[in-house]
Design an enzyme around this catalytic site. Sequence first.
Site, PDB file in Angstrom:
ATOM      1  N   HIS A  13      60.828   0.990 -61.180  1.00  0.00           N
ATOM      2  CA  HIS A  13      60.069   0.293 -60.141  1.00  0.00           C
ATOM      3  C   HIS A  13      59.937  -1.184 -60.442  1.00  0.00           C
ATOM      4  O   HIS A  13      59.953  -2.018 -59.550  1.00  0.00           O
ATOM      5  CB  HIS A  13      58.691   0.934 -59.998  1.00  0.00           C
ATOM      6  CG  HIS A  13      58.776   2.406 -59.855  1.00  0.00           C
ATOM      7  ND1 HIS A  13      57.830   3.271 -60.337  1.00  0.00           N
ATOM      8  CD2 HIS A  13      59.732   3.177 -59.300  1.00  0.00           C
ATOM      9  CE1 HIS A  13      58.196   4.506 -60.084  1.00  0.00           C
ATOM     10  NE2 HIS A  13      59.340   4.473 -59.467  1.00  0.00           N
TER      11      HIS A  13
ATOM     12  N   GLU B 180      71.367  10.019 -45.434  1.00  0.00           N
ATOM     13  CA  GLU B 180      71.668   9.832 -46.854  1.00  0.00           C
ATOM     14  C   GLU B 180      71.927  11.152 -47.572  1.00  0.00           C
ATOM     15  O   GLU B 180      72.140  11.184 -48.774  1.00  0.00           O
ATOM     16  CB  GLU B 180      70.557   9.023 -47.551  1.00  0.00           C
ATOM     17  CG  GLU B 180      69.148   9.482 -47.240  1.00  0.00           C
ATOM     18  CD  GLU B 180      68.072   8.549 -47.804  1.00  0.00           C
ATOM     19  OE1 GLU B 180      68.375   7.659 -48.602  1.00  0.00           O
ATOM     20  OE2 GLU B 180      66.902   8.743 -47.422  1.00  0.00           O
TER      21      GLU B 180
ATOM     22  N   ASP C 226      72.003   6.919 -51.757  1.00  0.00           N
ATOM     23  CA  ASP C 226      71.850   8.357 -51.940  1.00  0.00           C
ATOM     24  C   ASP C 226      73.056   9.122 -51.413  1.00  0.00           C
ATOM     25  O   ASP C 226      73.478  10.105 -52.007  1.00  0.00           O
ATOM     26  CB  ASP C 226      70.561   8.845 -51.255  1.00  0.00           C
ATOM     27  CG  ASP C 226      69.344   8.622 -52.147  1.00  0.00           C
ATOM     28  OD1 ASP C 226      69.466   8.860 -53.357  1.00  0.00           O
ATOM     29  OD2 ASP C 226      68.293   8.187 -51.640  1.00  0.00           O
TER      30      ASP C 226
ATOM     31  N   CYS D 184      71.843   0.539 -44.851  1.00  0.00           N
ATOM     32  CA  CYS D 184      70.833  -0.228 -45.588  1.00  0.00           C
ATOM     33  C   CYS D 184      70.886   0.019 -47.097  1.00  0.00           C
ATOM     34  O   CYS D 184      69.977  -0.370 -47.820  1.00  0.00           O
ATOM     35  CB  CYS D 184      69.443   0.067 -45.047  1.00  0.00           C
ATOM     36  SG  CYS D 184      68.970   1.799 -45.214  1.00  0.00           S
TER      37      CYS D 184
HETATM   38  C1  PEP Z   1      69.628   4.579 -49.932  1.00  0.00           C
HETATM   39  O1  PEP Z   1      69.531   5.681 -50.465  1.00  0.00           O
HETATM   40  O2  PEP Z   1      70.715   4.006 -49.712  1.00  0.00           O
HETATM   41  C2  PEP Z   1      68.421   3.849 -49.519  1.00  0.00           C
HETATM   42  C3  PEP Z   1      68.478   2.736 -48.827  1.00  0.00           C
HETATM   43  O3  PEP Z   1      67.229   4.353 -49.937  1.00  0.00           O
HETATM   44  P1  PEP Z   1      66.634   4.150 -51.412  1.00  0.00           P
HETATM   45  O4  PEP Z   1      67.541   3.202 -52.148  1.00  0.00           O
HETATM   46  O5  PEP Z   1      65.264   3.620 -51.233  1.00  0.00           O
HETATM   47  O6  PEP Z   1      66.689   5.538 -51.956  1.00  0.00           O
HETATM   48 MG    MG Z   2      67.655   6.731 -50.365  1.00  0.00          MG
END
Ligand code: PEP
Ligand code: MG
Length: 764
Positions: A378, A620, A644, A691
């Site tokens: 984090h 994801e 993910d 994203c």
């Molecule tokens: C992802 O999994 O690509 C995503 C944007 O979510 P996080 O990185 O927060 O798991």
């Molecule tokens: Mg994710």
Amino acid sequence: MRAVIGGPAMSAPSAPPAPAGPRLLLRRLREVLIGAGDAQQRLDRVVKAIAANMVAEVCSVYMLRNGVLELYATEGLRAESVHRTTLRIGEGLVGLIAQQMRPLALSDAQSHPNFAYRPETGEEIYHSLMGVPIVRGGRVIGVLVVQNRTRRQYADDEIEAMQTIAMVLGEMTTGPLPGQVGGETAGQRLSTRLAGIALNDGMARGVAVLHEPRVVVERHVADDPQAERRRLDEALSGLRAQIDQMLDHPGLGGGGEPRDILETYRMFASDRGWVGRLHQGIATGLTAEAAVERVQVEARTRMAEASDPYLRERLHDLEDLANRLLRHLVGSADTAAAGRLPNEAVLLARNMGPAELLEYDRGRLRAVVLEEGSTTAHVAIVARALGIPMLGRVKGALEQIDPGDTLVVDGTNQQVFVRPGSDVLRAYGERVAVLQARQAAYSALRDVPAVTRDGTRVSLALNAGLLLDLPGLEATGAEGIGLYRTELQFMVRSGMPSIAAQTEYYRQVLEQVGEWPVTFRTLDIGGDKLLPYLAMQEEDNPAMGWRAIRFSLDRPVLLRMQLRALLRASAGRQLRVMFPMVAEPGEFVAAKRYLEREATRLRRLGEAGPSGIEVGSMLEVPSLALHLPALLPLVDFISIGSNDLLQFLFASDRGNPRLADRYDLLSPAMLGLLRDIIRQCDASGVPVALCGEAAGRPIEALALLALGLRRLSMPAMAVGPVKAMIRSTDLPPLAAALAPRLASAERSLRDWLRDYTERQGIPL
Ligand code: PEP
Ligand code: MG
């Protein structure tokens, strides 16, 4: 059960009755050292007093001058050798003691291979020798020696007493002695380079600041040993209570240490041996702080000798614990954030929590160096939000770096230069100039549209998670927030935010963003994103475990609170919400139903709600890609979470450094899957964005555009480079060249794509 506060280990049963000798000597030393006369006269009196107390015929003090150890004062050796006899570091027994920073006791000194005979001293008649280094601020500044005519064995408690005396001597002989230039220390530490992994890229130069400052012990000799013993016991109780509290709430106010480290701390803090040695220090006349420092010096010496990595780790823990105890003794548990940072500070810590990093003055903080940490930690997410270069897993950083050292942190090459020479500083200056020029070029792109050479318009949005991210919108010219990771706000707090607090927070986000759209993602907790105040069970596979939407649907209270807050905060404007880790359409339907119920409730209560609501799903989990025909009619938009999606497609843990380079987003399999998703969304008229981190990496973003994607969401720092790439690209020929390669058996199309961009002059 937790450590017993005030239990048996608390009192000092293992401390022997205080011997009057060392205590009286320490008093006497202090009187001499602050008494009348010049520095030389005082040293002469000191050696006399020590010789008498230690029942030695000789006592000598060697101090470092011009890089060599010079005999500064002696009782017992010939007076004419004072300021004449010198030994280099490593030369003779005295030089050896300084070099090894360790005591040496020999009953027959002359038979030691390092013995160096100095005829002017007349020392040939003395057979036994015991010497200890005089240390100040962790560095050798001299050597204290006693010698005896007889071949005597020095007892352990005598060696300890000498170490205590040397420590007091080291701290009391502050300021240059006659003939010394400034305070000299042995082994001025050399430049070095330490490797780590970049948790956030970037270059920075600054002065090392310890996140948990070491306490400088100013008072060594105790006036009232009884009172010192009490102070030590109280500080130990405080320390144990703090560790217990941290164990109850890992990640809270304690640097986010892993549980096993905290367990080790707790074990040490109640260890009779450790506590007993601290009490022994007080029994010899030291203050509680000085006793801790003594034990710490011993641990450091053992650390230097230990080759077993496990033992080194434990000694490291002990050193850490002693620092904490010192802070309890001086009544300041504060981190460096509480004080004033130097103008350009590089923070140094074993590890730290995200909330702790946020406490620092952003204007002065240039970089962070951690001995632990991982890209998914984090604190790394917060460093990215703050735009602070962060290097993690820098082994030995706390040992090798002293506060005040100059550091050059080079995230790109995953290294930190410690006390760099002029060549490194020059190279750093040149690199920074190049980066600044590049940054200036990116800033100039702020107001130009993200349009390819063939006229294709691309929408660039930002990923955010803290209010700190939002100024990035204005700075980059991005078109809104494509992913707002709401869990970060929950993670940096010590307690669950109320609905009112959440509402206020989302309102602030929307206010700061103005007219631009914000896509809020509901809580993605579980896996590695744990809330300190929410007990969750340990799982074998947390990334594939009870996280995100799974948790939200099973425990809907939290989800409903959040949705209510989002609805209220969006009064009078558009609300965009999406759900994380959806694996099948039914989960999306169930989550959306909660949103609709909350919206209905709001209307019933007569409260103002959003002017419109768009509800989307993260894509994801690979199963959802196979469910698209059923899902697409239900959603207003799709956002691909490539981080993910890649890890689940290849069954490859995204946080495991061993697998980091094994599978590539630019593999035909992943690109083929992305192409199919984009095609289906386009055919259904459902807007689709991506994203994950890939959106912010120009070469990967280029491939995504070639597959037909037109919406990207990324960290603010990536907008400039991605926009520069977009504006130099002609998409149709690339799309045509890429399409047949998606059927190839190659591991990755990265090399091919890189060649292509070089030939076409596309900047990456
Ligand atoms: C992802 O999994 O690509 C995503 C944007 O979510 P996080 O990185 O927060 O798991
Ligand atoms: Mg994710």
